[in-house]
Structures are given as structure tokens and as C-alpha cells.
Design a protein around this motif. Sequence first.
Motif, mmCIF file in Angstrom:
data_model
loop_
_atom_site.group_PDB
_atom_site.id
_atom_site.type_symbol
_atom_site.label_atom_id
_atom_site.label_comp_id
_atom_site.label_asym_id
_atom_site.label_seq_id
_atom_site.Cartn_x
_atom_site.Cartn_y
_atom_site.Cartn_z
ATOM 1 N N GLU A 1 5.322 24.705 -19.250
ATOM 2 C CA GLU A 1 4.576 23.464 -19.056
ATOM 3 C C GLU A 1 5.446 22.467 -18.295
ATOM 4 O OE1 GLU A 1 3.223 21.975 -22.793
ATOM 5 O OE2 GLU A 1 1.693 23.529 -23.030
ATOM 6 N N ALA A 2 4.783 21.629 -17.529
ATOM 7 C CA ALA A 2 5.451 20.547 -16.824
ATOM 8 C C ALA A 2 4.417 19.459 -16.563
ATOM 9 C CB ALA A 2 6.068 21.036 -15.516
ATOM 10 N N SER A 3 4.882 18.276 -16.266
ATOM 11 C CA SER A 3 3.945 17.203 -15.928
ATOM 12 C C SER A 3 4.670 16.115 -15.167
ATOM 13 C CB SER A 3 3.298 16.617 -17.193
ATOM 14 O OG SER A 3 4.247 15.875 -17.940
ATOM 15 N N PHE A 4 3.904 15.327 -14.409
ATOM 16 C CA PHE A 4 4.473 14.152 -13.758
ATOM 17 C C PHE A 4 3.404 13.074 -13.629
ATOM 18 C CE2 PHE A 4 2.848 16.758 -10.324
ATOM 19 C CZ PHE A 4 2.348 15.879 -9.368
ATOM 20 N N ALA A 5 3.886 11.839 -13.628
ATOM 21 C CA ALA A 5 2.992 10.688 -13.505
ATOM 22 C C ALA A 5 2.842 10.318 -12.040
ATOM 23 C CB ALA A 5 3.536 9.511 -14.298
ATOM 24 N N VAL A 6 1.712 9.682 -11.735
ATOM 25 C CA VAL A 6 1.425 9.256 -10.367
ATOM 26 C C VAL A 6 0.943 7.810 -10.400
ATOM 27 C CG1 VAL A 6 0.137 9.727 -8.246
ATOM 28 C CG2 VAL A 6 0.709 11.609 -9.805
ATOM 29 N N ASP A 7 1.589 6.966 -9.592
ATOM 30 C CA ASP A 7 1.203 5.558 -9.449
ATOM 31 C C ASP A 7 0.542 5.387 -8.083
ATOM 32 O OD1 ASP A 7 1.822 2.765 -8.259
ATOM 33 O OD2 ASP A 7 2.202 2.458 -10.388
ATOM 34 N N VAL A 8 -0.702 4.910 -8.079
ATOM 35 C CA VAL A 8 -1.451 4.730 -6.833
ATOM 36 C C VAL A 8 -1.771 3.248 -6.661
ATOM 37 C CG1 VAL A 8 -3.537 5.331 -5.534
ATOM 38 C CG2 VAL A 8 -2.481 7.019 -7.071
ATOM 39 N N ARG A 9 -1.509 2.732 -5.459
ATOM 40 C CA ARG A 9 -1.877 1.350 -5.112
ATOM 41 C C ARG A 9 -2.669 1.387 -3.807
ATOM 42 N NH1 ARG A 9 0.984 -2.218 -8.959
ATOM 43 N NH2 ARG A 9 2.011 -0.642 -10.244
ATOM 44 N N ALA A 10 -3.810 0.694 -3.783
ATOM 45 C CA ALA A 10 -4.671 0.730 -2.601
ATOM 46 C C ALA A 10 -5.340 -0.616 -2.388
ATOM 47 C CB ALA A 10 -5.722 1.824 -2.732
ATOM 48 N N ARG A 11 -5.541 -0.964 -1.129
ATOM 49 C CA ARG A 11 -6.129 -2.263 -0.792
ATOM 50 C C ARG A 11 -7.649 -2.255 -0.875
ATOM 51 N NH1 ARG A 11 -2.219 -2.962 3.947
ATOM 52 N NH2 ARG A 11 -0.601 -4.337 3.130
ATOM 53 N N THR A 12 -8.264 -1.082 -0.798
ATOM 54 C CA THR A 12 -9.721 -1.013 -0.781
ATOM 55 C C THR A 12 -10.237 -0.009 -1.807
ATOM 56 O OG1 THR A 12 -9.840 0.750 0.876
ATOM 57 C CG2 THR A 12 -9.724 -1.514 1.704
ATOM 58 N N VAL A 13 -11.469 -0.244 -2.219
ATOM 59 C CA VAL A 13 -12.128 0.682 -3.136
ATOM 60 C C VAL A 13 -12.245 2.056 -2.493
ATOM 61 C CG1 VAL A 13 -14.301 1.189 -4.303
ATOM 62 C CG2 VAL A 13 -13.374 -1.136 -4.354
ATOM 63 N N ALA A 14 -12.532 2.092 -1.196
ATOM 64 C CA ALA A 14 -12.688 3.371 -0.504
ATOM 65 C C ALA A 14 -11.405 4.194 -0.578
ATOM 66 C CB ALA A 14 -13.077 3.129 0.953
ATOM 67 N N GLU A 15 -10.255 3.544 -0.416
ATOM 68 C CA GLU A 15 -8.994 4.260 -0.495
ATOM 69 C C GLU A 15 -8.705 4.733 -1.925
ATOM 70 O OE1 GLU A 15 -5.999 5.161 1.817
ATOM 71 O OE2 GLU A 15 -8.045 5.629 2.393
ATOM 72 N N GLN A 16 -9.001 3.898 -2.910
ATOM 73 C CA GLN A 16 -8.838 4.328 -4.294
ATOM 74 C C GLN A 16 -9.658 5.581 -4.568
ATOM 75 O OE1 GLN A 16 -9.769 0.906 -6.858
ATOM 76 N NE2 GLN A 16 -7.785 1.233 -7.810
ATOM 77 N N GLN A 17 -10.892 5.589 -4.103
ATOM 78 C CA GLN A 17 -11.772 6.721 -4.366
ATOM 79 C C GLN A 17 -11.341 7.957 -3.583
ATOM 80 O OE1 GLN A 17 -15.576 4.904 -3.508
ATOM 81 N NE2 GLN A 17 -15.839 4.216 -5.621
ATOM 82 N N ARG A 18 -10.831 7.756 -2.348
ATOM 83 C CA ARG A 18 -10.340 8.897 -1.575
ATOM 84 C C ARG A 18 -9.208 9.604 -2.310
ATOM 85 N NH1 ARG A 18 -6.018 10.141 1.308
ATOM 86 N NH2 ARG A 18 -5.126 8.036 1.249
ATOM 87 N N VAL A 19 -8.240 8.805 -2.801
ATOM 88 C CA VAL A 19 -7.099 9.390 -3.490
ATOM 89 C C VAL A 19 -7.544 10.043 -4.797
ATOM 90 C CG1 VAL A 19 -4.876 8.916 -4.578
ATOM 91 C CG2 VAL A 19 -5.461 7.825 -2.405
ATOM 92 N N ASP A 20 -8.445 9.396 -5.513
ATOM 93 C CA ASP A 20 -8.943 9.964 -6.761
ATOM 94 C C ASP A 20 -9.583 11.324 -6.528
ATOM 95 O OD1 ASP A 20 -9.672 9.287 -9.742
ATOM 96 O OD2 ASP A 20 -11.520 10.037 -8.848
ATOM 97 N N THR A 21 -10.411 11.415 -5.500
ATOM 98 C CA THR A 21 -11.070 12.687 -5.181
ATOM 99 C C THR A 21 -10.044 13.754 -4.815
ATOM 100 O OG1 THR A 21 -13.064 11.542 -4.426
ATOM 101 C CG2 THR A 21 -12.737 13.795 -3.637
#
Length: 366
Positions: A235-255
Motif C-alpha cells: 500500500e502507498a498513498s499521497f496527498a494532492v493540493d490543487v489551486r485553480a482560478r476558475t471553476v472550469a479548471e477545478q473541474q478539469r483537474v477533478d475529472t
Amino acid sequence: MAFHETPDVDALIEDLRTLVECESPSSDPVALARSADLVARLGTARLGAEPERLGIHLRWRLGGPTRVLVLAHHDTVWPVGSLLTHPFGISDGVLRGPGSFDMKTGLAMALHVLGSLDDRTGVTLLVTGDEELGSPSSQTLIEDEARGADAALVLEASADGGALKLERKGTSIYRVLVKGRAAHAGLEPEKGVNASVELAHQVLAVAALGDPALGTTVTPTDATSGTTRNTVPAEASFAVDVRARTVAEQQRVDTALRALTPVLPDAALEIEGGINRPPLEAALSADLFARAARLAAAAELPALTGVAVGGASDGNFTAGVGTPTLDGLGAVGGGAHADDEHVLVDRIADRIALLRALLLDLTTTP
């Protein structure tokens, strides 16, 4: 204080001292309850009305449906005992103390400015107690209060030099979980599925999702893997911090994150987390900033500037439901969360005047 009087800076600083000396770390329920009690007492004295107590959050609906939502928080990042090394004090025009800049000066400003208005119809003051944790228990409260309002004014501290915060990046928080298969690293490593190796592939794939041109950052942070030196990690895991200026970019990265697939045969992935705060986009602050700049010029206050910042606030939530939002209306100073946290005393008067003019204009002009 009579409601028609202009706020007195000395009286505000005395209340600010009381607020700072009531330590209120976000993770300490006892301290937060004590702080909420104090804010309720000060607010009742200044506003002439008692708040609704919503756990560690307080709400003053000052008449009629909410047209203008004023947002502040009373929690800080400073642990109990910080006053011993960072006492409240003023020296050479600089006020110091844990939480003074972020954001107890802004909270004191809200109480005193609202207390100075003759007519507060349509104004709601919401003071929350978990902003520094990401507002887990107040997010819905904030969003519900903001829906349908004409404006949200956020009393977070200003950016450098008193600049208002016209854009805030949205934040998303994830954890990528990697499933492999254990085996003896010396005797039969080929029988294992190495979760550390799969993690390495995924870290590189995730880091590549950022888009510097659009201001989108996708940052792998803390990582864990394996159990012992001579065992193929299962098992392994890592955290990811995402920062975005627009909702579209947040959703792109989420997808894209949810579409990750394993590289190694028989490895598996799970994605935890998601979008935490939507961005405060420039379009939702532009009209309010223009109004504030006009009012500042008419009152011969310091000329207003605005900036985009990466950090999030509760203004992200108000913007996320479509409410025009202006952030950074609080203290001028610096050092948030740091040993050098401070407020410039000679700027409190002009910040009070700006907030008062903005509230008067918003409550009397469509």
C-alpha cells in the motif's frame, strides 16, 4: 455607543485587545466556546442586539431579508499559550498579537461599523469559528446566508499595502491510494506488486496536470509507503493540493484525477477527497470593487488597489453560490499566521471609513 456616531478607533482597539487576549485556536472546542461567548457579549453591546448562537458560530440579522452579508471569523491558528511569547501590544504605531491581523481586527471593525449605522436593514453579520480549518461546519451556513444577497463583504485582512482581494483560487484536496501486493523483497520480489513504484508513476502523472499559464497548480505533497525494509510495499498513498482560478479548471483537474489508471499490472487506485472551495473569480468582485473605489475617491481615502491571491477564505463560498463578493476589507498589516503578525494602527481609521461608506451605499442604492 449611539448608532449615529462614527466609530472611535480607541474604543475599537480596546475591544480588539479583549478579542486577541481571548485565545481561540480552531482545534480547541473549549477555547472556541469561550471566544464565541466573548464575541456575543461584545456584539450585543455594540449592535444593541443579541446574536443567534449556532454552536461556535454567531449570526446577527439586523433587519429584513439579507441584502448584504458581512463575514468574519473569530478562530485563529495560534494555540493557547501564544500570548506568553506574542503578547498584545502597540509600539511605534504597530499593533501585534496572535490573530490580530487574521482576522480579529476585521471582526472588531465589523462590530463597530455596524454599530455606527442608523439603518442596518438588510444587513446580516455572520461570525464563524472554523474558517482556519476550511469551514467544515459553517460552509452550508455561509452559502445559505449568501444566496440571494446583493453582496458579501469579507473582513479578512488585506493584501500588501491594503489591497483588496479580487480573486482567490479555489482549492481541492485529494488523497491517491495505491493498492499493490506484498512479497519478500529478497526471496521473491517478482511475486509482489510494488505500491511504491506505482506511486512514483502516479506522482509524475498528477504533477503534470497543472497549467501554469492558467494559474492552476497541482502539487503532490505528503506521501507514505510500505511497512518494512525487506517487504515489497502493498500500500502507498499521497496527498494532492490543487489551486485553480476558475471553476472550469477545478473541474478539469477533478475529472483527470478520477480518470487515473494504474501503470503496473494488478495494481489498483482509489481517489479520496474532491473540491473543497470554489474560486472567487474576478467577475464576481469587479462591480463591488469599482463601487468601493468610487466611494474611496469621493471620501478622499487612500486609493484602492486589488490583487489576485492563492489563499482561500469564506469569500470563496459566497462567490461559489453566485453572490458578488469583495474580500480583504479588514486590517492593513502583514505576517498572518507568523511571528511577525501585525496591524498598522494608522490605517484602521481609513478602513473603517471605507467599510462604513460601502455599507451605507449598498443599503441605500439598488
